[in-house]
Design a protein around this motif. Sequence first.
Motif, mmCIF file in Angstrom:
data_model
loop_
_atom_site.group_PDB
_atom_site.id
_atom_site.type_symbol
_atom_site.label_atom_id
_atom_site.label_comp_id
_atom_site.label_asym_id
_atom_site.label_seq_id
_atom_site.Cartn_x
_atom_site.Cartn_y
_atom_site.Cartn_z
ATOM 1 N N ILE A 482 0.862 -1.181 0.000
ATOM 2 C CA ILE A 482 0.000 0.000 0.000
ATOM 3 C C ILE A 482 0.899 1.232 0.000
ATOM 4 O O ILE A 482 1.850 1.316 0.787
ATOM 5 C CB ILE A 482 -0.938 0.021 1.227
ATOM 6 C CG1 ILE A 482 -1.906 -1.168 1.174
ATOM 7 C CG2 ILE A 482 -1.704 1.332 1.294
ATOM 8 C CD1 ILE A 482 -2.825 -1.238 2.379
ATOM 9 N N ILE A 483 0.580 2.184 -0.877
ATOM 10 C CA ILE A 483 1.294 3.467 -0.927
ATOM 11 C C ILE A 483 0.284 4.558 -0.590
ATOM 12 O O ILE A 483 -0.815 4.605 -1.169
ATOM 13 C CB ILE A 483 1.912 3.708 -2.310
ATOM 14 C CG1 ILE A 483 2.913 2.592 -2.635
ATOM 15 C CG2 ILE A 483 2.607 5.059 -2.355
ATOM 16 C CD1 ILE A 483 3.488 2.676 -4.017
ATOM 17 N N PRO A 495 -3.762 -5.981 -5.389
ATOM 18 C CA PRO A 495 -4.845 -6.910 -5.015
ATOM 19 C C PRO A 495 -4.533 -7.719 -3.777
ATOM 20 O O PRO A 495 -5.436 -8.040 -2.994
ATOM 21 C CB PRO A 495 -4.972 -7.800 -6.255
ATOM 22 C CG PRO A 495 -4.446 -6.986 -7.383
ATOM 23 C CD PRO A 495 -3.354 -6.155 -6.797
ATOM 24 N N ARG A 496 -3.277 -8.054 -3.578
ATOM 25 C CA ARG A 496 -2.935 -8.854 -2.407
ATOM 26 C C ARG A 496 -3.212 -8.088 -1.116
ATOM 27 O O ARG A 496 -3.675 -8.667 -0.126
ATOM 28 C CB ARG A 496 -1.451 -9.252 -2.493
ATOM 29 C CG ARG A 496 -0.938 -10.057 -1.317
ATOM 30 C CD ARG A 496 -1.705 -11.335 -1.128
ATOM 31 N NE ARG A 496 -1.157 -12.121 -0.035
ATOM 32 C CZ ARG A 496 -1.831 -13.007 0.653
ATOM 33 N NH1 ARG A 496 -3.101 -13.243 0.339
ATOM 34 N NH2 ARG A 496 -1.266 -13.681 1.633
ATOM 35 N N ALA A 497 -2.959 -6.772 -1.108
ATOM 36 C CA ALA A 497 -3.242 -5.976 0.092
ATOM 37 C C ALA A 497 -4.734 -5.969 0.391
ATOM 38 O O ALA A 497 -5.150 -6.074 1.558
ATOM 39 C CB ALA A 497 -2.726 -4.557 -0.105
ATOM 40 N N ALA A 498 -5.568 -5.821 -0.634
ATOM 41 C CA ALA A 498 -7.019 -5.852 -0.423
ATOM 42 C C ALA A 498 -7.459 -7.195 0.125
ATOM 43 O O ALA A 498 -8.334 -7.290 0.996
ATOM 44 C CB ALA A 498 -7.730 -5.532 -1.731
ATOM 45 N N GLN A 499 -6.855 -8.269 -0.403
ATOM 46 C CA GLN A 499 -7.194 -9.602 0.088
ATOM 47 C C GLN A 499 -6.803 -9.764 1.551
ATOM 48 O O GLN A 499 -7.548 -10.345 2.353
ATOM 49 C CB GLN A 499 -6.490 -10.651 -0.773
ATOM 50 C CG GLN A 499 -6.782 -12.084 -0.370
ATOM 51 C CD GLN A 499 -5.999 -13.074 -1.213
ATOM 52 O OE1 GLN A 499 -5.238 -12.697 -2.098
ATOM 53 N NE2 GLN A 499 -6.194 -14.351 -0.945
ATOM 54 N N ILE A 500 -5.639 -9.266 1.933
ATOM 55 C CA ILE A 500 -5.188 -9.388 3.324
ATOM 56 C C ILE A 500 -6.095 -8.615 4.267
ATOM 57 O O ILE A 500 -6.473 -9.107 5.340
ATOM 58 C CB ILE A 500 -3.730 -8.899 3.431
ATOM 59 C CG1 ILE A 500 -2.788 -9.856 2.697
ATOM 60 C CG2 ILE A 500 -3.309 -8.759 4.894
ATOM 61 C CD1 ILE A 500 -1.363 -9.363 2.609
ATOM 62 N N LEU A 501 -6.476 -7.382 3.877
ATOM 63 C CA LEU A 501 -7.320 -6.558 4.751
ATOM 64 C C LEU A 501 -8.785 -6.950 4.684
ATOM 65 O O LEU A 501 -9.588 -6.463 5.491
ATOM 66 C CB LEU A 501 -7.152 -5.081 4.379
ATOM 67 C CG LEU A 501 -5.752 -4.497 4.618
ATOM 68 C CD1 LEU A 501 -5.693 -3.057 4.133
ATOM 69 C CD2 LEU A 501 -5.371 -4.578 6.093
ATOM 70 N N ALA A 507 -12.597 -0.122 -2.547
ATOM 71 C CA ALA A 507 -12.861 0.499 -1.254
ATOM 72 C C ALA A 507 -11.601 1.034 -0.595
ATOM 73 O O ALA A 507 -11.670 1.894 0.292
ATOM 74 C CB ALA A 507 -13.557 -0.491 -0.325
ATOM 75 N N LEU A 508 -10.438 0.531 -1.015
ATOM 76 C CA LEU A 508 -9.198 0.985 -0.406
ATOM 77 C C LEU A 508 -8.788 2.368 -0.911
ATOM 78 O O LEU A 508 -8.212 3.154 -0.161
ATOM 79 C CB LEU A 508 -8.062 -0.012 -0.688
ATOM 80 C CG LEU A 508 -8.061 -1.299 0.149
ATOM 81 C CD1 LEU A 508 -6.920 -2.197 -0.285
ATOM 82 C CD2 LEU A 508 -7.924 -0.972 1.629
ATOM 83 N N ALA A 509 -9.028 2.640 -2.178
ATOM 84 C CA ALA A 509 -8.567 3.901 -2.759
ATOM 85 C C ALA A 509 -9.189 5.090 -2.025
ATOM 86 O O ALA A 509 -10.409 5.177 -1.856
ATOM 87 C CB ALA A 509 -8.924 3.953 -4.243
ATOM 88 N N ALA A 590 3.974 -2.484 3.793
ATOM 89 C CA ALA A 590 4.125 -3.811 3.182
ATOM 90 C C ALA A 590 3.680 -4.865 4.183
ATOM 91 O O ALA A 590 4.044 -4.822 5.364
ATOM 92 C CB ALA A 590 5.570 -4.051 2.767
ATOM 93 N N PHE A 591 2.851 -5.818 3.677
ATOM 94 C CA PHE A 591 2.370 -6.933 4.493
ATOM 95 C C PHE A 591 3.042 -8.209 3.968
ATOM 96 O O PHE A 591 2.819 -8.596 2.815
ATOM 97 C CB PHE A 591 0.849 -7.081 4.393
ATOM 98 C CG PHE A 591 0.078 -5.890 4.889
ATOM 99 C CD1 PHE A 591 -0.430 -5.861 6.172
ATOM 100 C CD2 PHE A 591 -0.139 -4.789 4.063
ATOM 101 C CE1 PHE A 591 -1.150 -4.766 6.623
ATOM 102 C CE2 PHE A 591 -0.850 -3.696 4.503
ATOM 103 C CZ PHE A 591 -1.356 -3.680 5.793
#
Length: 830
Positions: A482-483, A495-501, A507-509, A590-591
Amino acid sequence: MLSAALALWIVWRVPGLEMSARDWLMRQRGLLRPPDDVVIVAIDEPSLKRFGRFPWPRSLMARALDSLKNAQPKAIALDALYVEPTTKADDAALASAVKRAGNVVVAAQLTAGATGADTVEWLRPLQDIESNAAGVGHVDVNTGFDGVARTLLLRKADDQSEALWAMAVELIRVGDGLPSDAVRALPQAVAIGERILPVTTDPDSDLIESTGAASERLRVERLSFDYIGPTGSFAPQTISFSEVIDGRFDPQRLYNKYLLIGATAASLGEKVASPFIQSMSGGRLRSDLMPGVEVLANEVNAILRGRFYREAPDWITFLCSLLAGAGVIIFAALAQGSYEIARQIAALGALLALILLTSYLAFSRWLILPPVAPMIFAFTIATPLTLLWRALVLSREIDSRIAELSKAGQSLLPAASGQTVAAMAKGPGLIESGDKAAAGEKWRLPRGAEWKARELKALNQQLLQRALFIGRALWSIEDGLIIAATDARIIFANPRAAQILGVPELALAGSDLFERISEAEFLRAQQSPTIVSRLQSAGAAREALRRLLEERKSIEREIILGSNNAQHYSLRVSSVADSAHGEVYGIVAAFTDITRHRELQRTQRDVMALVTHELKTPLTAIQGMSELLSQFEVDAARRREMHLIINDEAKRLARMIDEYLDLTRLESGARQLRLAPLRIEQLMERALLLLDPVAERAGLKITRNLSADLPPILGDADLIARAVTNLVDNAIKFSPAHSTVTVNARAEGSAVLIEVIDQGCGVAPEFLPHVFEKFYRVPRAANADVPGAGLGLSLVREVAELHNGTATIESQPGKGSIFSLYLWDQKKDI
């Protein structure tokens, strides 16, 4: 250095590679001329056809010895065992013929029983034959793990430490007219009179031979000998046994020669593989084995002519491997310029040919066993490493050009720029006219890396237009990325960050980074109340992170996310700035999934628990016994008892490790259920049948109450049998003698209930919740303790859970315990 070390490691791990390489060198060397002073008297097919099935009457061998004696050979080797008496006349005739010849060496052989506990002893000739012989030598052929005979064991001993020299050694001693004590062991050598045989020794396999008040240390002495060729190479120096009986041979041909009498017929004698087992003959692969008498002939010839192969020590092997790896670097460096790839291939091919040629010359001319396999492996490993190193050198040159773009890189992600967000959303732009001209280059042949380095500076401005490609690269990263801008508003998330959260990508933007992380943690906390106490409010967490960002320090912590299966992630939040005190342009979060790492840590803790609690005890016993045996003279009975203790403790170690591995496979899912319809009563009867002898040795009785109306279930027969066995075995261990272990099996609704009832010491109430835990053992008095790792009942629980069942215990101290295993039919889940 790396290629040489890896090459040595590979050869040490797979010794057959070096053996195969040496056999290949011997086959490439080709055949040698058969020696004139070694003659084989063959018990061949024509002899069997004439005199019938072997063994023949010993008077027939006596006639042959009398006939051969008249030819005045140097020595005669009788490569046949005469250990059982036949008729007195035949035995006496052979003994007399041996005595008349005066230079006959007879054979002995070590024999052992079917198990390792059986005695290893000599099969020696009959007393009359041995007493009249000039010497006795063993005819055991030493083969490697691949069945190929490459070395000769010069001396062997039985369990009573009675040693005999090899027949080849005794034959040459008799032929040289030397006394029996002329054969003596020297440091790294064996002497036969003036002949010196270089040997390799194994100090870990020393034996002690007691000879009255004196004792002699016997070493395992190996001699790497040469072969003149494959099976049949001694054909020009072979005469048939039937020709000897008929006198149809030239005595001058045998005068002052070494005669070897042995079987060459296909149906007789021991046959082994030689290094020529894969030699080509007429374009076809040979696969015939070599009779023992031909192996003996090669051994005698090698001793007579000093054809002993010297093995290179490890430091020479490492040095040769190092030279092979260094040669790759040197040859590759010399092959630069035009047509570089073709020149490098030719140079490396020449180096490989040089390695093979040098190895061949060392083997064939100087009888040195070259480390050809390590050198080839070092060459093979060094080749890609060298090319990679050269690529890295060129990469550094390219990096120096790329450094010129670093100043312009600030424009890629400007802080709080709405235009940047929009540009990133659109993706990579179109290539401008200058880029279109450069794009035509792809239709040309690839240029060298040096050309790319020269052109890179001219392409700087064009590459800036393609910088948005970075966005696509970040999009595909496996870790969550995520930046965010300086106000923590998210401007990019893969996409991986959205999947983790656990939220949609859209919805993240524009949302707040810290709030999203806090929400995800809060959802997880609702599943695990123990986490709630460790969570801070969203505002407190955001304030802490902002304070750390102002100090220009990265933030790292572990978080647990996921509503169903908990996943462990390492969260790292860093600021994007020119320098430690420069302007901050944004935030990068970073996750990294570290769930597997946590599982490995848990496994490591389990292994440490196994080592700490259980493995140290048998290891201590083994170490103590072995040190005692190595440092002190122990009588035979005590030594045997200590050997049995060491064996039992080693088996105990293996059993504990197997139990741990089985349980680990079940817990990790590596062992899948093998479902099949089965009858529980039949499965239990088979398991109990195997345990009945165990119970009888313990003075117990197993009583069965297996209901006849048990329903068939779909389950894993092996795992259920293992669980039942563990329960019953556990009951036997903790039950007093003359008691009864009762095993019940009956239907309980849709489940099958298996009960194991013992009359043992029982378990106190405070220990009952821990009985099925891994490595847990109920505290007991020292005299009531039994061996075990505390894994058997854990496996029972795991098997029950895999079958949708449970494992329980009811116990009263001093009255015994009831272990219950509930199993449900697996077809309900299919």
